[in-house]
Scaffold this motif. Sequence first.
Motif, PDB file in Angstrom:
ATOM      1  N   VAL A 231       0.833  -1.208   0.000  1.00  0.00           N
ATOM      2  CA  VAL A 231       0.000   0.000   0.000  1.00  0.00           C
ATOM      3  C   VAL A 231       0.864   1.254   0.000  1.00  0.00           C
ATOM      4  O   VAL A 231       0.613   2.212  -0.754  1.00  0.00           O
ATOM      5  CB  VAL A 231      -0.949  -0.010   1.214  1.00  0.00           C
ATOM      6  CG1 VAL A 231      -1.649   1.344   1.363  1.00  0.00           C
ATOM      7  CG2 VAL A 231      -1.978  -1.114   1.081  1.00  0.00           C
ATOM      8  N   TYR A 232       1.917   1.263   0.820  1.00  0.00           N
ATOM      9  CA  TYR A 232       2.769   2.445   0.905  1.00  0.00           C
ATOM     10  C   TYR A 232       3.606   2.648  -0.351  1.00  0.00           C
ATOM     11  O   TYR A 232       4.065   3.762  -0.607  1.00  0.00           O
ATOM     12  CB  TYR A 232       3.681   2.344   2.132  1.00  0.00           C
ATOM     13  CG  TYR A 232       2.947   2.448   3.443  1.00  0.00           C
ATOM     14  CD1 TYR A 232       1.820   3.248   3.569  1.00  0.00           C
ATOM     15  CD2 TYR A 232       3.374   1.739   4.572  1.00  0.00           C
ATOM     16  CE1 TYR A 232       1.139   3.336   4.756  1.00  0.00           C
ATOM     17  CE2 TYR A 232       2.689   1.829   5.774  1.00  0.00           C
ATOM     18  CZ  TYR A 232       1.575   2.638   5.855  1.00  0.00           C
ATOM     19  OH  TYR A 232       0.898   2.727   7.043  1.00  0.00           O
ATOM     20  N   ARG A 233       3.810   1.591  -1.153  1.00  0.00           N
ATOM     21  CA  ARG A 233       4.560   1.751  -2.398  1.00  0.00           C
ATOM     22  C   ARG A 233       3.817   2.619  -3.412  1.00  0.00           C
ATOM     23  O   ARG A 233       4.424   3.158  -4.339  1.00  0.00           O
ATOM     24  CB  ARG A 233       4.834   0.376  -3.026  1.00  0.00           C
ATOM     25  CG  ARG A 233       5.881  -0.462  -2.312  1.00  0.00           C
ATOM     26  CD  ARG A 233       7.276   0.101  -2.523  1.00  0.00           C
ATOM     27  NE  ARG A 233       7.679   0.119  -3.918  1.00  0.00           N
ATOM     28  CZ  ARG A 233       8.218  -0.912  -4.557  1.00  0.00           C
ATOM     29  NH1 ARG A 233       8.409  -2.060  -3.911  1.00  0.00           N
ATOM     30  NH2 ARG A 233       8.559  -0.819  -5.821  1.00  0.00           N
ATOM     31  N   PHE A 234       2.502   2.762  -3.258  1.00  0.00           N
ATOM     32  CA  PHE A 234       1.732   3.572  -4.195  1.00  0.00           C
ATOM     33  C   PHE A 234       1.936   5.065  -3.970  1.00  0.00           C
ATOM     34  O   PHE A 234       1.529   5.868  -4.815  1.00  0.00           O
ATOM     35  CB  PHE A 234       0.229   3.248  -4.072  1.00  0.00           C
ATOM     36  CG  PHE A 234      -0.162   1.965  -4.736  1.00  0.00           C
ATOM     37  CD1 PHE A 234      -0.400   1.909  -6.099  1.00  0.00           C
ATOM     38  CD2 PHE A 234      -0.286   0.799  -3.996  1.00  0.00           C
ATOM     39  CE1 PHE A 234      -0.751   0.722  -6.710  1.00  0.00           C
ATOM     40  CE2 PHE A 234      -0.646  -0.393  -4.593  1.00  0.00           C
ATOM     41  CZ  PHE A 234      -0.878  -0.430  -5.959  1.00  0.00           C
ATOM     42  N   PHE A 235       2.527   5.449  -2.860  1.00  0.00           N
ATOM     43  CA  PHE A 235       2.760   6.865  -2.577  1.00  0.00           C
ATOM     44  C   PHE A 235       4.113   7.287  -3.152  1.00  0.00           C
ATOM     45  O   PHE A 235       5.063   6.497  -3.150  1.00  0.00           O
ATOM     46  CB  PHE A 235       2.733   7.121  -1.067  1.00  0.00           C
ATOM     47  CG  PHE A 235       1.374   6.968  -0.454  1.00  0.00           C
ATOM     48  CD1 PHE A 235       0.508   8.041  -0.384  1.00  0.00           C
ATOM     49  CD2 PHE A 235       0.956   5.733   0.041  1.00  0.00           C
ATOM     50  CE1 PHE A 235      -0.750   7.900   0.185  1.00  0.00           C
ATOM     51  CE2 PHE A 235      -0.292   5.580   0.597  1.00  0.00           C
ATOM     52  CZ  PHE A 235      -1.152   6.669   0.673  1.00  0.00           C
ATOM     53  N   PRO A 236       4.223   8.523  -3.653  1.00  0.00           N
ATOM     54  CA  PRO A 236       5.517   8.997  -4.152  1.00  0.00           C
ATOM     55  C   PRO A 236       6.584   8.959  -3.057  1.00  0.00           C
ATOM     56  O   PRO A 236       6.273   9.011  -1.859  1.00  0.00           O
ATOM     57  CB  PRO A 236       5.213  10.443  -4.596  1.00  0.00           C
ATOM     58  CG  PRO A 236       3.735  10.491  -4.789  1.00  0.00           C
ATOM     59  CD  PRO A 236       3.151   9.518  -3.809  1.00  0.00           C
ATOM     60  N   HIS A 237       7.838   8.887  -3.483  1.00  0.00           N
ATOM     61  CA  HIS A 237       8.940   8.749  -2.543  1.00  0.00           C
ATOM     62  C   HIS A 237       8.980   9.903  -1.544  1.00  0.00           C
ATOM     63  O   HIS A 237       9.224   9.690  -0.341  1.00  0.00           O
ATOM     64  CB  HIS A 237      10.263   8.680  -3.312  1.00  0.00           C
ATOM     65  CG  HIS A 237      11.470   8.620  -2.421  1.00  0.00           C
ATOM     66  ND1 HIS A 237      11.828   7.483  -1.741  1.00  0.00           N
ATOM     67  CD2 HIS A 237      12.389   9.572  -2.078  1.00  0.00           C
ATOM     68  CE1 HIS A 237      12.925   7.712  -1.022  1.00  0.00           C
ATOM     69  NE2 HIS A 237      13.277   8.971  -1.219  1.00  0.00           N
ATOM     70  N   ALA A 238       8.720  11.118  -2.015  1.00  0.00           N
ATOM     71  CA  ALA A 238       8.803  12.278  -1.134  1.00  0.00           C
ATOM     72  C   ALA A 238       7.696  12.280  -0.086  1.00  0.00           C
ATOM     73  O   ALA A 238       7.874  12.807   1.014  1.00  0.00           O
ATOM     74  CB  ALA A 238       8.746  13.570  -1.955  1.00  0.00           C
ATOM     75  N   ARG A 239       6.543  11.700  -0.418  1.00  0.00           N
ATOM     76  CA  ARG A 239       5.407  11.706   0.509  1.00  0.00           C
ATOM     77  C   ARG A 239       5.288  10.409   1.293  1.00  0.00           C
ATOM     78  O   ARG A 239       4.436  10.300   2.169  1.00  0.00           O
ATOM     79  CB  ARG A 239       4.110  11.937  -0.278  1.00  0.00           C
ATOM     80  CG  ARG A 239       4.065  13.274  -0.999  1.00  0.00           C
ATOM     81  CD  ARG A 239       2.757  13.437  -1.754  1.00  0.00           C
ATOM     82  NE  ARG A 239       2.686  14.719  -2.442  1.00  0.00           N
ATOM     83  CZ  ARG A 239       2.214  15.838  -1.911  1.00  0.00           C
ATOM     84  NH1 ARG A 239       1.771  15.822  -0.666  1.00  0.00           N
ATOM     85  NH2 ARG A 239       2.189  16.963  -2.595  1.00  0.00           N
ATOM     86  N   ARG A 240       6.108   9.436   0.998  1.00  0.00           N
ATOM     87  CA  ARG A 240       5.951   8.120   1.613  1.00  0.00           C
ATOM     88  C   ARG A 240       6.173   8.128   3.127  1.00  0.00           C
ATOM     89  O   ARG A 240       5.410   7.470   3.859  1.00  0.00           O
ATOM     90  CB  ARG A 240       6.878   7.122   0.937  1.00  0.00           C
ATOM     91  CG  ARG A 240       6.576   5.664   1.265  1.00  0.00           C
ATOM     92  CD  ARG A 240       7.374   4.762   0.361  1.00  0.00           C
ATOM     93  NE  ARG A 240       6.990   4.952  -1.032  1.00  0.00           N
ATOM     94  CZ  ARG A 240       7.788   4.716  -2.068  1.00  0.00           C
ATOM     95  NH1 ARG A 240       9.031   4.307  -1.864  1.00  0.00           N
ATOM     96  NH2 ARG A 240       7.358   4.882  -3.296  1.00  0.00           N
ATOM     97  N   PRO A 241       7.186   8.837   3.665  1.00  0.00           N
ATOM     98  CA  PRO A 241       7.346   8.824   5.136  1.00  0.00           C
ATOM     99  C   PRO A 241       6.119   9.333   5.890  1.00  0.00           C
ATOM    100  O   PRO A 241       5.695   8.721   6.875  1.00  0.00           O
ATOM    101  CB  PRO A 241       8.573   9.725   5.363  1.00  0.00           C
ATOM    102  CG  PRO A 241       9.341   9.646   4.084  1.00  0.00           C
ATOM    103  CD  PRO A 241       8.301   9.551   3.014  1.00  0.00           C
ATOM    104  N   ARG A 242       5.534  10.434   5.415  1.00  0.00           N
ATOM    105  CA  ARG A 242       4.338  10.948   6.101  1.00  0.00           C
ATOM    106  C   ARG A 242       3.152  10.014   5.888  1.00  0.00           C
ATOM    107  O   ARG A 242       2.329   9.839   6.792  1.00  0.00           O
ATOM    108  CB  ARG A 242       4.021  12.351   5.582  1.00  0.00           C
ATOM    109  CG  ARG A 242       2.795  12.978   6.237  1.00  0.00           C
ATOM    110  CD  ARG A 242       2.807  14.472   6.092  1.00  0.00           C
ATOM    111  NE  ARG A 242       1.541  15.077   6.454  1.00  0.00           N
ATOM    112  CZ  ARG A 242       1.118  15.263   7.688  1.00  0.00           C
ATOM    113  NH1 ARG A 242       1.870  14.877   8.700  1.00  0.00           N
ATOM    114  NH2 ARG A 242      -0.048  15.838   7.926  1.00  0.00           N
ATOM    115  N   ALA A 243       3.070   9.399   4.717  1.00  0.00           N
ATOM    116  CA  ALA A 243       1.999   8.428   4.483  1.00  0.00           C
ATOM    117  C   ALA A 243       2.108   7.252   5.442  1.00  0.00           C
ATOM    118  O   ALA A 243       1.090   6.731   5.925  1.00  0.00           O
ATOM    119  CB  ALA A 243       2.046   7.942   3.032  1.00  0.00           C
TER     120      ALA A 243
END
Length: 408
Positions: A231-243
Motif C-alpha cells: 500500500v505504501y509503495r503507491f505513494f511517491p517517494h517524497a510523501r511516503r514517510p508521512r503516508a
Amino acid sequence: MNDSTENPVDDGTADAGHSHWVGQPHATDEPAVITAAEADAAAISTTKHPLGTPGKRFDRWSPFMIGMAGAAGVIVTVGFARLLVDARDALVLVVAAMFLAIGIEPVVSWMTRHRVRRGVAVTIVFVCVLAGLAGFLAAAITPLIDQGRALIDHAPDQLRHLEQTYPIVRSTSERLHLDEKLQQGITTDTSWTGGLLGAGKVVFGAITSAVILSVLTAYFSANFPALRASVYRFFPHARRPRAILIGDAIFAKVGGYVLGNLLISLITAVLTFIWLLTFDVPFALVLSVLVAVLDLIPLIGSTLAGVIIAVVALTVSLPVSLATVGFFVFLRLVEDYLLAPKIMGRTVQVPAVVTVVAVLLGGALLGIVGALLAIPVAAAALLLIKELLFPRLDRMTDESGDTPIAST
C-alpha cells in the motif's frame, strides 16, 4: 549505420524486416508500400531497440483525443460502478475480513515482538477464538435454540399478557395493530417445505460466509506486513514517510476500536446475563446474545437492546422492567466512562454527532456490517481531514502567493 549496435537483429526477423515465424510464405505480389515499410522496419530494429524506438506521441489535446478520453472515462466509471454493485456481497466480506485482520493486529504484533513467528501467532489467535466459540456453542447451543424458539412461539401470548396487565400497552397495541403484525410476521412462510428450505439456505449461507471470512482474515493477518508495504509503495517517494505515519495511526485506531469493541460487547453480555438470571427474566441467554450483537453498534445498539429487554422484563413485573431500564442506563455509563477509556483509551476520537451520522449512513448502505464499520471509517476520515485538509486550508496566502495571511 556501420556501428555494430545498429545492425539489424537476427532473432526471428527475416530479410527486409519480415519475420520467419509470421505470414509464410512471403507474398511475392506484396504492395510496394508494405515492402518499403518492412525495409524501414529492418533498418530501425537494433540490438538496443529490437522493436524500434517510440515515435512521436499523439496530440492529447486534439478534439478527437479529448472526445475519446471523455467517452472512455464515462464507460470506465459506469463499468466500475456496475462492478461494485454486482460484487457488493463479496466486497463486504473482503472489507470485513480486512477490518478483522487489523483488529487482531495489535495482538499478533505483540506476540511477534516476543519472538513468535507471525504465522504461529496468527494460528494461536485463531485457535483461541475458535476454541472459545466452539466451547460456547457446545454449552449453549441447545438452550439457545430452545429459548429462541420459545421466544418466537410465545410472543403473541406475551403480548396479550401485557395488554391485559397494562392498559397503556393495550391502547398502543390497538392503535398500531401489533397483534396482526406480530402474527403475520410469525406465520409468514411457515410451511414445512418453505420453512425447511429457507432455514437450510440461511444456515448454508451463514456457514459459507463465515468460512470465507475466516480464510480471508487469516490470509490478510498472516500477510499484513507485505500488504502494508505494498500500500505504501503507491505513494511517491517524497510523501511516503508521512503516508507511513498517517497510515500506521489509522491502523492503530481501527485495530484498537475493533478489538476493544469486541471485548466490551462480551463484558456487557455477561453482565446482562447475570442481571436477567437474578430477576428471573425469561429467555436470558437469547437476550444476552442479542445484547452482545447489538452492543457492537455504537450508541444506537445498546439503547435498542435495552428497550427490547425492558419490554420482555415487563412480563415479569413493572418494577423489574423499571429496574432493568436503570440497569442499562448504569451499564451505558460504565461502558462509556470506565470500560471504553480503559480498554480502547483514546485510540478512537469521534464526536457523538459524527458517530450517529456514520452509523446511520453505514447501516443504510451496507446493513449491519456497514453500521459496525462506520466508526473506524469515520475515525480514519477525521484523521485524514485533520492532518491533510485542515493544514492546507490554514495556510492562507495573499494574491501573490508569498505572504501568509494571519488567521482571524
